[in-house]
Design a protein around this motif. Sequence first.
Motif, PDB file in Angstrom:
ATOM      1  N   ARG A 166       0.856  -1.099   0.010  1.00  0.00           N
ATOM      2  CA  ARG A 166       0.002   0.012  -0.006  1.00  0.00           C
ATOM      3  C   ARG A 166       0.963   1.397   0.055  1.00  0.00           C
ATOM      4  NH1 ARG A 166      -4.537  -0.549   4.478  1.00  0.00           N
ATOM      5  NH2 ARG A 166      -4.676   1.420   4.027  1.00  0.00           N
ATOM      6  N   ALA A 167       2.069   1.087   0.487  1.00  0.00           N
ATOM      7  CA  ALA A 167       2.883   2.462   0.353  1.00  0.00           C
ATOM      8  C   ALA A 167       4.145   2.133  -0.806  1.00  0.00           C
ATOM      9  CB  ALA A 167       3.676   2.232   1.769  1.00  0.00           C
ATOM     10  N   SER A 168       3.514   1.644  -1.749  1.00  0.00           N
ATOM     11  CA  SER A 168       4.443   1.046  -2.903  1.00  0.00           C
ATOM     12  C   SER A 168       5.285   2.124  -3.288  1.00  0.00           C
ATOM     13  CB  SER A 168       3.593   0.682  -4.095  1.00  0.00           C
ATOM     14  OG  SER A 168       4.268   0.217  -5.200  1.00  0.00           O
ATOM     15  N   GLY A 169       6.671   1.748  -3.223  1.00  0.00           N
ATOM     16  CA  GLY A 169       7.740   2.789  -3.756  1.00  0.00           C
ATOM     17  C   GLY A 169       8.333   3.528  -2.680  1.00  0.00           C
ATOM     18  N   ARG A 170       7.414   3.800  -1.382  1.00  0.00           N
ATOM     19  CA  ARG A 170       8.096   4.614  -0.423  1.00  0.00           C
ATOM     20  C   ARG A 170       8.216   4.050   0.790  1.00  0.00           C
ATOM     21  NH1 ARG A 170       2.656   6.088  -1.554  1.00  0.00           N
ATOM     22  NH2 ARG A 170       1.878   5.553   0.545  1.00  0.00           N
ATOM     23  N   LEU A 171       9.334   4.451   1.514  1.00  0.00           N
ATOM     24  CA  LEU A 171       9.877   4.015   2.846  1.00  0.00           C
ATOM     25  C   LEU A 171       8.769   3.634   3.743  1.00  0.00           C
ATOM     26  CD1 LEU A 171      12.283   3.112   4.372  1.00  0.00           C
ATOM     27  CD2 LEU A 171      12.406   5.717   5.173  1.00  0.00           C
ATOM     28  N   VAL A 172       8.745   2.405   4.455  1.00  0.00           N
ATOM     29  CA  VAL A 172       7.905   2.432   5.584  1.00  0.00           C
ATOM     30  C   VAL A 172       9.040   1.857   6.642  1.00  0.00           C
ATOM     31  CG1 VAL A 172       6.233   0.735   6.775  1.00  0.00           C
ATOM     32  CG2 VAL A 172       6.302   1.245   4.303  1.00  0.00           C
ATOM     33  N   THR A 173       9.080   2.961   7.807  1.00  0.00           N
ATOM     34  CA  THR A 173       9.919   2.682   8.680  1.00  0.00           C
ATOM     35  C   THR A 173       9.743   1.264   9.652  1.00  0.00           C
ATOM     36  OG1 THR A 173       8.801   3.845  10.448  1.00  0.00           O
ATOM     37  CG2 THR A 173      10.281   5.276   8.940  1.00  0.00           C
ATOM     38  N   ARG A 174      11.009   1.174  10.377  1.00  0.00           N
ATOM     39  CA  ARG A 174      10.695  -0.406  11.215  1.00  0.00           C
ATOM     40  C   ARG A 174       9.789   0.100  12.275  1.00  0.00           C
ATOM     41  NH1 ARG A 174      17.401  -1.463  11.289  1.00  0.00           N
ATOM     42  NH2 ARG A 174      17.583  -2.562   9.362  1.00  0.00           N
ATOM     43  N   GLY A 219      19.144   0.773   7.898  1.00  0.00           N
ATOM     44  CA  GLY A 219      19.116   1.502   9.140  1.00  0.00           C
ATOM     45  C   GLY A 219      17.714   2.483   9.349  1.00  0.00           C
ATOM     46  N   MET A 220      16.852   2.339   8.279  1.00  0.00           N
ATOM     47  CA  MET A 220      15.824   2.994   8.299  1.00  0.00           C
ATOM     48  C   MET A 220      14.576   2.050   8.366  1.00  0.00           C
ATOM     49  SD  MET A 220      16.487   6.084   5.730  1.00  0.00           S
ATOM     50  CE  MET A 220      16.973   4.980   4.559  1.00  0.00           C
ATOM     51  N   GLY A 221      14.286   1.151   7.280  1.00  0.00           N
ATOM     52  CA  GLY A 221      13.008   0.399   7.167  1.00  0.00           C
ATOM     53  C   GLY A 221      13.106  -0.605   5.913  1.00  0.00           C
ATOM     54  N   TYR A 222      11.812  -0.644   5.363  1.00  0.00           N
ATOM     55  CA  TYR A 222      11.605  -1.434   4.240  1.00  0.00           C
ATOM     56  C   TYR A 222      10.911  -0.678   3.158  1.00  0.00           C
ATOM     57  CZ  TYR A 222      13.495  -4.739   7.348  1.00  0.00           C
ATOM     58  OH  TYR A 222      14.155  -5.678   8.273  1.00  0.00           O
ATOM     59  N   ARG A 223      10.933  -1.233   1.764  1.00  0.00           N
ATOM     60  CA  ARG A 223      10.266  -0.571   0.747  1.00  0.00           C
ATOM     61  C   ARG A 223       9.866  -1.681  -0.416  1.00  0.00           C
ATOM     62  NH1 ARG A 223      12.277   1.461  -4.041  1.00  0.00           N
ATOM     63  NH2 ARG A 223      14.437   1.374  -3.208  1.00  0.00           N
ATOM     64  N   PHE A 224       8.786  -1.397  -0.830  1.00  0.00           N
ATOM     65  CA  PHE A 224       8.251  -2.394  -1.895  1.00  0.00           C
ATOM     66  C   PHE A 224       8.422  -1.833  -3.240  1.00  0.00           C
ATOM     67  CE2 PHE A 224       4.899  -3.788  -4.900  1.00  0.00           C
ATOM     68  CZ  PHE A 224       5.217  -5.165  -4.994  1.00  0.00           C
ATOM     69  N   ASP A 225       9.254  -2.466  -4.153  1.00  0.00           N
ATOM     70  CA  ASP A 225       9.739  -2.060  -5.402  1.00  0.00           C
ATOM     71  C   ASP A 225       8.762  -2.815  -6.375  1.00  0.00           C
ATOM     72  OD1 ASP A 225      10.541  -1.253  -7.838  1.00  0.00           O
ATOM     73  OD2 ASP A 225      12.514  -1.462  -7.423  1.00  0.00           O
ATOM     74  N   PRO A 226       7.506  -2.134  -6.862  1.00  0.00           N
ATOM     75  CA  PRO A 226       6.803  -3.031  -8.010  1.00  0.00           C
ATOM     76  C   PRO A 226       7.446  -3.315  -9.090  1.00  0.00           C
ATOM     77  CG  PRO A 226       6.048  -0.660  -7.706  1.00  0.00           C
ATOM     78  CD  PRO A 226       6.993  -0.857  -6.645  1.00  0.00           C
ATOM     79  N   SER A 227       8.585  -2.535  -9.310  1.00  0.00           N
ATOM     80  CA  SER A 227       9.329  -2.555 -10.838  1.00  0.00           C
ATOM     81  C   SER A 227      10.158  -3.922 -10.632  1.00  0.00           C
ATOM     82  CB  SER A 227       9.867  -1.501 -11.099  1.00  0.00           C
ATOM     83  OG  SER A 227      11.072  -1.352 -10.264  1.00  0.00           O
ATOM     84  N   GLY A 228      10.658  -4.371  -9.472  1.00  0.00           N
ATOM     85  CA  GLY A 228      11.584  -5.396  -9.594  1.00  0.00           C
ATOM     86  C   GLY A 228      12.776  -5.097  -9.865  1.00  0.00           C
TER      87      GLY A 228
END
Length: 242
Positions: A166-174, A219-228
Amino acid sequence: MKILVADDDPQILRALRITLRAHGYEVLTATDGTDALRQAVEQRPDLYLLDLGMPRLDGVEVIQGLRGWTSAPVLVLSGRTDSRDKVEALDAGADDYVTKPFEVDELLARIRALTRRVPGQDAEPLVRVGDVVVDLVATTATRDGDPPQPVRLTPTEWRILEVLVRASGRLVTRKSLLLDIWGSEHVTDTGYLRLYLSQLRKKLEPDPAAPRFLLTEPGMGYRFDPSGGTGVAPGADTPDPH
């Protein structure tokens, strides 16, 4: 603005359709939960008005299906006044709850209040991660093949995946992930995230050791990259699979 009204009472549907159109809204209607989800995917409404006691899928099940991929506001309109019903709907992801019978002016005010909020970016209901197709509405994951093979994800894995997509392409912090999934008591337990992200990558990534979709921002979090893409988080020299 497009509003989907889902209720199995034809009189309420007719009254709401007339009232909302008179106030400039585009109105879609559904008489059961399955049709509501179908129209949600096809029409992408800006706001949902849902009854709880619908056939095929009830209102709570519809809300759960919606929250897998959209952050559009959900306003429950129900004759159920028990606090347990309200809590269940709100916990499922509803934004507001109005009991029947209701005043039209109050309903319109609630709608205006919800639509003033900054909308989130909706995810696509169907997301491809390598050779796996993830259906966020049906909460199923299927690996390409003849026949296609189901990929089993735990409820926690699903929740983490939904938040990232849902936050595709954006950083989601830990911290944000830990708070959302496990609550305030576990905001420092980053080991939980490393474990579950590792499990998700093993199940979804073409090469779990070099992730392309479920990326780490060191050091920040995770991100979903829809383009792989390359699997390298911005600012990092090499992928960090942990």
